[in-house]
Design an enzyme around this catalytic site. Sequence first.
Site, PDB file in Angstrom:
ATOM      1  N   GLU A 156      12.344  -9.394   4.298  1.00 53.75           N
ATOM      2  CA  GLU A 156      13.449  -9.503   3.803  1.00 53.75           C
ATOM      3  C   GLU A 156      14.343  -8.465   3.652  1.00 53.75           C
ATOM      4  O   GLU A 156      15.527  -8.434   3.432  1.00 53.75           O
ATOM      5  CB  GLU A 156      12.943  -9.920   2.260  1.00 53.75           C
ATOM      6  CG  GLU A 156      12.439  -8.911   1.365  1.00 53.75           C
ATOM      7  CD  GLU A 156      10.720  -8.647   1.471  1.00 53.75           C
ATOM      8  OE1 GLU A 156      10.326  -9.341   2.664  1.00 53.75           O
ATOM      9  OE2 GLU A 156      10.207  -8.221   0.513  1.00 53.75           O
ATOM     10  N   HIS A 187       7.836  -6.461   5.376  1.00 46.89           N
ATOM     11  CA  HIS A 187       8.563  -7.195   4.295  1.00 46.89           C
ATOM     12  C   HIS A 187       9.849  -7.485   5.230  1.00 46.89           C
ATOM     13  O   HIS A 187      10.892  -6.703   5.456  1.00 46.89           O
ATOM     14  CB  HIS A 187       9.238  -6.301   3.447  1.00 46.89           C
ATOM     15  CG  HIS A 187       8.170  -5.974   2.389  1.00 46.89           C
ATOM     16  ND1 HIS A 187       8.083  -6.690   1.368  1.00 46.89           N
ATOM     17  CD2 HIS A 187       7.121  -5.020   2.319  1.00 46.89           C
ATOM     18  CE1 HIS A 187       6.651  -6.374   0.567  1.00 46.89           C
ATOM     19  NE2 HIS A 187       6.290  -5.236   1.227  1.00 46.89           N
ATOM     20  N   CYS A 192       3.340  -9.456   3.040  1.00 46.13           N
ATOM     21  CA  CYS A 192       2.643  -8.375   2.823  1.00 46.13           C
ATOM     22  C   CYS A 192       1.649  -8.634   1.973  1.00 46.13           C
ATOM     23  O   CYS A 192       0.582  -9.180   2.365  1.00 46.13           O
ATOM     24  CB  CYS A 192       3.700  -7.300   1.972  1.00 46.13           C
ATOM     25  SG  CYS A 192       2.812  -5.710   1.875  1.00 46.13           S
TER      26      CYS A 192
END
Length: 546
Positions: free
Chosen positions: A520, A518, A380
């Site tokens: 994650e 993102h 990001c």
Amino acid sequence: MKTKFIFITGGVLSSLGKGLAAASIGALLEARGLRVTFQKLDPYINVDPGTMNPFQHGEVFVTDDGTETDLDLGHYERFTNAKLGKKHNYTSGRIYYSVISKERRGDYLGGTVQVIPHVTDEIKQAILQLEGEADIAIIEIGGTVGDIEGLPFLEAIRQLRGNLGKENTLYVHVTYVPHIKTAGELKTKPTQHSVKELRSIGIQPDILLCRSEMPLSSGIKSKIALFCDVREDRVITAKDVKCIYEVPMRFHEEALDERVVEALNIWTRVPILTLWEDFIARARQPQYKVRIVMVGKYVGLTESYKSLNESLFHGGVANSAEVDIDFVNSEEMRGKALEDRLSMADGVLVPGGFGSRGIAGKLEAITYARENKIPFLGICLGMQLAVIEFARNVAGLHMADSTEFAPSTPDPVIYLMRQWYDYQTGRVEKRDEGSDLGGTMRLGAYPCKFIASTKASAAYNNAAEVFERHRHRYEFNNEYKERMEKAGMLFSGLSPNKELVEIAELPDHPWFLGCQFHPEFKSRPLDPHPLFVAFIQAALAKRLGP
Ligand code: GLN
């Protein structure tokens, strides 16, 4: 099967791992073949966690539908297959907001609006929305029993037993049994007090999960059972573990899942835990080590990068490697000191973030990783900075910047896109500098397509299209695309209409990739995210050499 509800409360002190306990119970029930869902009820007044400082409260977790949620939803999704969103996280603020709006609209017909029944009814409605979504809904109440803010939530779940019946509700209380070194023993008094507090509100816990440094002896268990009026076999040790993914197995060894299904009167198969067992076995015996330097801002509190830390761990296990994360605060460390730290890195990661603090240090780290061919992952903000760094130092746009930090930059390579087709809402979205801060983010899952034969497409195993989660306002400015490509940056992941750049990479670098999303938020221990697997693999290749 009609949905049954498990309510998880916590006592004695915070940070006992209620979220992990909830997630682990979910994992065990799934392993028994049940469908599970979750809800987190947070007593604070903020309407959602989106505006909360991650340094204070921990990371903001984003779901597919673009809800900014409490990080516990991250645990729930990592441990199970539950698909969570707006319905699965409520705060007192959100509940009150709805009650007050109803009052203003005149919905209460002039009646006096009170905590009981109006607020508690609103909470019950929020919980009961989950009926039909799964076999078991696990509802976690944030905070600690005894907090003033938590009372309406506790009252609501107390009432639900009466409404739904004993076989459809289960109260699990997570408490603490400290080991007092000078006395050489485990102390049950804090647990007794916490249960007393809960009972004074009218909730008699069915199961106690006792966090402790060591296993509770049967003597301690029977003492707790007697004082708290909980069956002895329902007093469960929740011993500290090295790796959070061991929790489901430790609970299973204590027969917690057996006690849960028995109390709820459900018949299931025994749990199949082989995938978890394999994961733990691999995690325990790494063959390699890699060192990832993470250059960020909120490095003081690891909770603020919760999902990221977990994802690096998952990527490590997939590569039989232990990942050693070295956090560097880019506001404090610059120049030579920063280079010294980076010189020990097998990989450099720049995570997401907001605002201009610490940017210069992150840019220095990116230059170092690019020039010294150290594997780099930018997420990001990290991707946006990788683009800025490349524009400035390679493409000759010396003043290139993001309008987030330099509103009047001559070369806004990262900027607020005025208009674009939004795959989340199915509409053309418009925004400008004056748009309300809260409402203008690109949030939630968006499709991304790949350019063939790139690091991105290889990492994703040539998938045609993937969905990744976003949380940002600024985008890559396509006016600079050609110029950047000529200078050697490749835009390898794009929205299907090619309007939005989702991934940028450098072909003439061992592994240098930035993603606008993102990753994650989608990595799981049993299904590690491809970008983390590829990044750790590249870091490992650098460490081991040719
Ligand atoms: N601040 C940047 C933006 O709003 C990046 C946000 C992030 O990293 N999540 O676009």
